[in-house]
Design an enzyme around this catalytic site. Structure first.
Site, PDB file in Angstrom:
ATOM      1  N   LEU A  72      19.105   8.822 -17.952  1.00  0.00           N
ATOM      2  CA  LEU A  72      20.458   8.547 -18.424  1.00  0.00           C
ATOM      3  C   LEU A  72      21.384   9.709 -18.102  1.00  0.00           C
ATOM      4  O   LEU A  72      20.984  10.877 -18.158  1.00  0.00           O
ATOM      5  CB  LEU A  72      20.452   8.290 -19.932  1.00  0.00           C
ATOM      6  CG  LEU A  72      19.535   7.164 -20.418  1.00  0.00           C
ATOM      7  CD1 LEU A  72      19.820   6.839 -21.875  1.00  0.00           C
ATOM      8  CD2 LEU A  72      19.666   5.922 -19.561  1.00  0.00           C
ATOM      9  N   GLY A  76      14.893   8.160 -18.561  1.00  0.00           N
ATOM     10  CA  GLY A  76      15.344   6.822 -18.166  1.00  0.00           C
ATOM     11  C   GLY A  76      14.900   6.441 -16.761  1.00  0.00           C
ATOM     12  O   GLY A  76      14.748   5.254 -16.451  1.00  0.00           O
ATOM     13  N   ASN A  89      10.411  12.445 -21.304  1.00  0.00           N
ATOM     14  CA  ASN A  89      10.488  13.814 -21.820  1.00  0.00           C
ATOM     15  C   ASN A  89      11.530  13.983 -22.919  1.00  0.00           C
ATOM     16  O   ASN A  89      11.910  15.103 -23.255  1.00  0.00           O
ATOM     17  CB  ASN A  89      10.813  14.769 -20.661  1.00  0.00           C
ATOM     18  CG  ASN A  89      12.135  14.440 -19.999  1.00  0.00           C
ATOM     19  OD1 ASN A  89      12.475  13.283 -19.847  1.00  0.00           O
ATOM     20  ND2 ASN A  89      12.883  15.456 -19.603  1.00  0.00           N
ATOM     21  N   GLU A  90      12.005  12.875 -23.493  1.00  0.00           N
ATOM     22  CA  GLU A  90      13.102  12.944 -24.461  1.00  0.00           C
ATOM     23  C   GLU A  90      12.836  13.948 -25.585  1.00  0.00           C
ATOM     24  O   GLU A  90      13.732  14.693 -25.988  1.00  0.00           O
ATOM     25  CB  GLU A  90      13.379  11.557 -25.071  1.00  0.00           C
ATOM     26  CG  GLU A  90      14.125  10.614 -24.166  1.00  0.00           C
ATOM     27  CD  GLU A  90      13.249   9.915 -23.128  1.00  0.00           C
ATOM     28  OE1 GLU A  90      12.061  10.268 -23.021  1.00  0.00           O
ATOM     29  OE2 GLU A  90      13.750   9.042 -22.423  1.00  0.00           O
TER      30      GLU A  90
HETATM   31  C1  LIG Z   1      25.470   8.374 -31.191  1.00  0.00           C
HETATM   32  C2  LIG Z   1      25.289   7.058 -30.573  1.00  0.00           C
HETATM   33  C3  LIG Z   1      25.572   7.074 -29.122  1.00  0.00           C
HETATM   34  C4  LIG Z   1      25.110   5.856 -28.398  1.00  0.00           C
HETATM   35  C5  LIG Z   1      24.905   6.164 -26.975  1.00  0.00           C
HETATM   36  C6  LIG Z   1      23.511   6.235 -26.659  1.00  0.00           C
HETATM   37  C7  LIG Z   1      22.874   7.522 -27.091  1.00  0.00           C
HETATM   38  C8  LIG Z   1      21.418   7.381 -27.121  1.00  0.00           C
HETATM   39  C9  LIG Z   1      20.690   8.632 -27.454  1.00  0.00           C
HETATM   40  C10 LIG Z   1      19.248   8.467 -27.293  1.00  0.00           C
HETATM   41  C11 LIG Z   1      18.896   8.415 -25.859  1.00  0.00           C
HETATM   42  C12 LIG Z   1      17.476   8.562 -25.677  1.00  0.00           C
HETATM   43  C13 LIG Z   1      17.091   8.282 -24.294  1.00  0.00           C
HETATM   44  C14 LIG Z   1      17.284   9.153 -23.322  1.00  0.00           C
HETATM   45  C15 LIG Z   1      16.806   8.882 -21.995  1.00  0.00           C
HETATM   46  C16 LIG Z   1      17.304   9.798 -20.927  1.00  0.00           C
HETATM   47  O1  LIG Z   1      17.187   9.408 -19.803  1.00  0.00           O
HETATM   48  S1  LIG Z   1      18.001  11.309 -21.297  1.00  0.00           S
HETATM   49  C17 LIG Z   1      18.177  12.099 -19.740  1.00  0.00           C
HETATM   50  C18 LIG Z   1      16.989  12.953 -19.484  1.00  0.00           C
HETATM   51  N1  LIG Z   1      17.024  13.487 -18.163  1.00  0.00           N
HETATM   52  C19 LIG Z   1      16.474  14.647 -17.864  1.00  0.00           C
HETATM   53  O2  LIG Z   1      15.931  15.325 -18.684  1.00  0.00           O
HETATM   54  C20 LIG Z   1      16.596  15.073 -16.434  1.00  0.00           C
HETATM   55  C21 LIG Z   1      17.161  16.420 -16.328  1.00  0.00           C
HETATM   56  N2  LIG Z   1      17.263  16.793 -14.928  1.00  0.00           N
HETATM   57  C22 LIG Z   1      16.225  17.335 -14.242  1.00  0.00           C
HETATM   58  O3  LIG Z   1      15.119  17.509 -14.709  1.00  0.00           O
HETATM   59  C23 LIG Z   1      16.520  17.743 -12.817  1.00  0.00           C
HETATM   60  O4  LIG Z   1      17.905  17.751 -12.652  1.00  0.00           O
HETATM   61  C24 LIG Z   1      15.900  16.809 -11.758  1.00  0.00           C
HETATM   62  C25 LIG Z   1      14.381  16.990 -11.755  1.00  0.00           C
HETATM   63  C26 LIG Z   1      16.236  15.354 -12.001  1.00  0.00           C
HETATM   64  C27 LIG Z   1      16.426  17.208 -10.358  1.00  0.00           C
HETATM   65  O5  LIG Z   1      16.213  18.558 -10.146  1.00  0.00           O
HETATM   66  P1  LIG Z   1      16.963  19.304  -8.948  1.00  0.00           P
HETATM   67  O6  LIG Z   1      16.767  18.525  -7.700  1.00  0.00           O
HETATM   68  O7  LIG Z   1      16.482  20.714  -8.969  1.00  0.00           O
HETATM   69  O8  LIG Z   1      18.494  19.191  -9.288  1.00  0.00           O
HETATM   70  P2  LIG Z   1      19.333  20.013 -10.396  1.00  0.00           P
HETATM   71  O9  LIG Z   1      19.917  21.205  -9.745  1.00  0.00           O
HETATM   72  O10 LIG Z   1      18.528  20.227 -11.616  1.00  0.00           O
HETATM   73  O11 LIG Z   1      20.468  18.959 -10.751  1.00  0.00           O
HETATM   74  C28 LIG Z   1      21.485  18.647  -9.806  1.00  0.00           C
HETATM   75  C29 LIG Z   1      22.731  18.265 -10.578  1.00  0.00           C
HETATM   76  O12 LIG Z   1      22.473  17.068 -11.322  1.00  0.00           O
HETATM   77  C30 LIG Z   1      22.814  17.250 -12.687  1.00  0.00           C
HETATM   78  N3  LIG Z   1      21.942  16.426 -13.522  1.00  0.00           N
HETATM   79  C31 LIG Z   1      20.616  16.457 -13.579  1.00  0.00           C
HETATM   80  N4  LIG Z   1      20.157  15.548 -14.436  1.00  0.00           N
HETATM   81  C32 LIG Z   1      21.230  14.922 -14.980  1.00  0.00           C
HETATM   82  C33 LIG Z   1      21.398  13.885 -15.964  1.00  0.00           C
HETATM   83  N5  LIG Z   1      20.337  13.277 -16.546  1.00  0.00           N
HETATM   84  N6  LIG Z   1      22.618  13.500 -16.259  1.00  0.00           N
HETATM   85  C34 LIG Z   1      23.695  14.077 -15.671  1.00  0.00           C
HETATM   86  N7  LIG Z   1      23.605  15.084 -14.742  1.00  0.00           N
HETATM   87  C35 LIG Z   1      22.379  15.484 -14.390  1.00  0.00           C
HETATM   88  C36 LIG Z   1      22.605  18.737 -12.888  1.00  0.00           C
HETATM   89  O13 LIG Z   1      23.289  19.168 -14.010  1.00  0.00           O
HETATM   90  C37 LIG Z   1      23.135  19.305 -11.617  1.00  0.00           C
HETATM   91  O14 LIG Z   1      24.539  19.278 -11.691  1.00  0.00           O
HETATM   92  P3  LIG Z   1      25.386  20.480 -11.088  1.00  0.00           P
HETATM   93  O15 LIG Z   1      25.058  20.527  -9.636  1.00  0.00           O
HETATM   94  O16 LIG Z   1      24.943  21.709 -11.814  1.00  0.00           O
HETATM   95  O17 LIG Z   1      26.792  20.117 -11.374  1.00  0.00           O
END
Ligand SMILES: CCCCCCCCCCCC/C=C/CC(=O)SCCNC(=O)CCNC(=O)[C@H](O)C(C)(C)COP(=O)(O)OP(=O)(O)OC[C@H]1O[C@@H](n2cnc3c(N)ncnc32)[C@H](O)[C@@H]1OP(=O)(O)O
Length: 291
Positions: free
Chosen positions: A110, A155, A179-180
């Site tokens: 997400l 996600g 990994n949430e």
């Molecule tokens: C209060 C009610 C609200 C109702 C709304 C809903 C709320 C619900 C809450 C409950 C939700 C529960 C469920 C959650 C599910 C999810 O999916 S949460 C997301 C979890 N994701 C992660 O943990 C992934 C984190 N990212 C990484 O591990 C790494 O980025 C990667 C392995 C995917 C890639 O690594 P690499 O190739 O080294 O790239 P990076 O340099 O790390 O990243 C590049 C760039 O992308 C941005 N980014 C990474 N992940 C995300 C993301 N998930 N969302 C947005 N942006 C992301 C990262 O910041 C970098 O950006 P910049 O270049 O620095 O600008």
């Protein structure tokens, strides 16, 4: 499991109608949709999704191309759902491979930036879109294969688990899992259910309690992915596998059981409750931020 859900959807028009009311196709329909034309091969593109459809094999490949990491924003989720809806409506499309055009990443899950500091309305819409993606993939009439050609946390892992089969690039630098917990958030119960259906109860308990991300080898060991191949081979292996699956007589017509139908209904009811809770929570947070 997925096949049973698919059969439920096919045989219960009332449920399908209910799902479509629940789903965010309202906002989805308002947006442009990638068109599938009746020719041997076609390619359709939205900004973030490219679909190549080979009519002779009945197999479509959906390329996620939302830089940098295919994070699932409202816009991206909407595009995915529209593309899937289009394919679903084309009865000549029998198989779907989902993959990433981004290097090293299948999907980062997400879009965290789309969840933070947004209006309650946006949050509700966003959450609905996440659920719609899950419902559409899990209940798809097509055979679905995830060609996981990079890391796939949270996600992204959910998306791959909604597919019938997962092929992952054998690169120890990649990881996959829910990994949430490590992020300080609780994976919704339907994320958990989807993982239970994939790897079983105990492995899911461990995975969710510790917020584990698995290397491809570890993921294969617990059954989170079905096959590892060299990263150059992920997509070709996926299409070859699809051909084998589609050659099985009646693969798209597996009958469902009452057990699965009940589980589906339970999931649906709980999803509605969860959706309402999310909106209430969002409103409360919004109010508390005002003071
Ligand atoms: C209060 C009610 C609200 C109702 C709304 C809903 C709320 C619900 C809450 C409950 C939700 C529960 C469920 C959650 C599910 C999810 O999916 S949460 C997301 C979890 N994701 C992660 O943990 C992934 C984190 N990212 C990484 O591990 C790494 O980025 C990667 C392995 C995917 C890639 O690594 P690499 O190739 O080294 O790239 P990076 O340099 O790390 O990243 C590049 C760039 O992308 C941005 N980014 C990474 N992940 C995300 C993301 N998930 N969302 C947005 N942006 C992301 C990262 O910041 C970098 O950006 P910049 O270049 O620095 O600008």
């Amino acid at each position: 499991m997925k096949m049973a859900l698919r059969a439920c959807l096919r045989t219960k028009p009332g449920l399908t109608a209910l799902l479509s009311q629940l789903s965010c196709s309202g906002h989805a329909a308002a947006r442009r949709a990638p068109a599938l034309v009746a020719q041997r091969s076609s390619s359709s593109t939205s900004q973030k999704i490219k679909v190549d459809f080979d009519q002779s094999s009945g197999v479509a490949v959906m390329h996620m191309q939302s830089p940098p990491v295919n994070s699932l924003s409202l816009e991206f989720l909407t595009d995915v759902c529209i593309a899937l809806e289009k394919l679903e409506m084309d009865k000549s499309c029998r198989g779907l491979v989902v993959t990433s055009s981004q290097p090293k990443v299948f999907s980062a899950g997400l879009d965290i930036l789309d969840m933070y500091g947004k209006s309650p309305e946006h949050c509700a819409e966003f959450w609905k879109a996440v659920q719609e993606m899950w419902l559409k993939f899990y209940g798809s009439n097509m055979i679905t294969i995830a060609a996981v050609n990079g890391s796939s946390p949270a996600g992204g892992c959910l998306l791959s688990m909604t597919c019938d089969y997962r092929i992952m690039a054998d690169n120890p630098r990649y990881s996959i899992g829910l990994n949430e917990t490590k992020l300080g958030i609780v994976a919704p119960f339907w994320f958990k259910d989807t993982m239970v259906n994939t790897v079983g109860h105990r492995a899911t308990e461990m995975a969710l309690q510790l917020g584990l991300l698995y290397s491809p080898a570890e993921a294969l060991k617990i059954g989170l992915v079905d096959q590892l191949v060299h990263e150059d081979q992920v997509l070709t292996t996926a299409t070859e596998t699809m051909t084998k699956w589609l050659a099985i007589p009646g693969i798209l017509n597996i009958s469902y059981t009452c057990h699965f139908f009940h589980l589906w209904c339970c999931n649906l009811v709980c999803t509605i409750c969860s959706c309402v809770c999310q909106v209430i929570a969002a409103k409360k947070i919004h109010l508390s931020q005002d003071f």
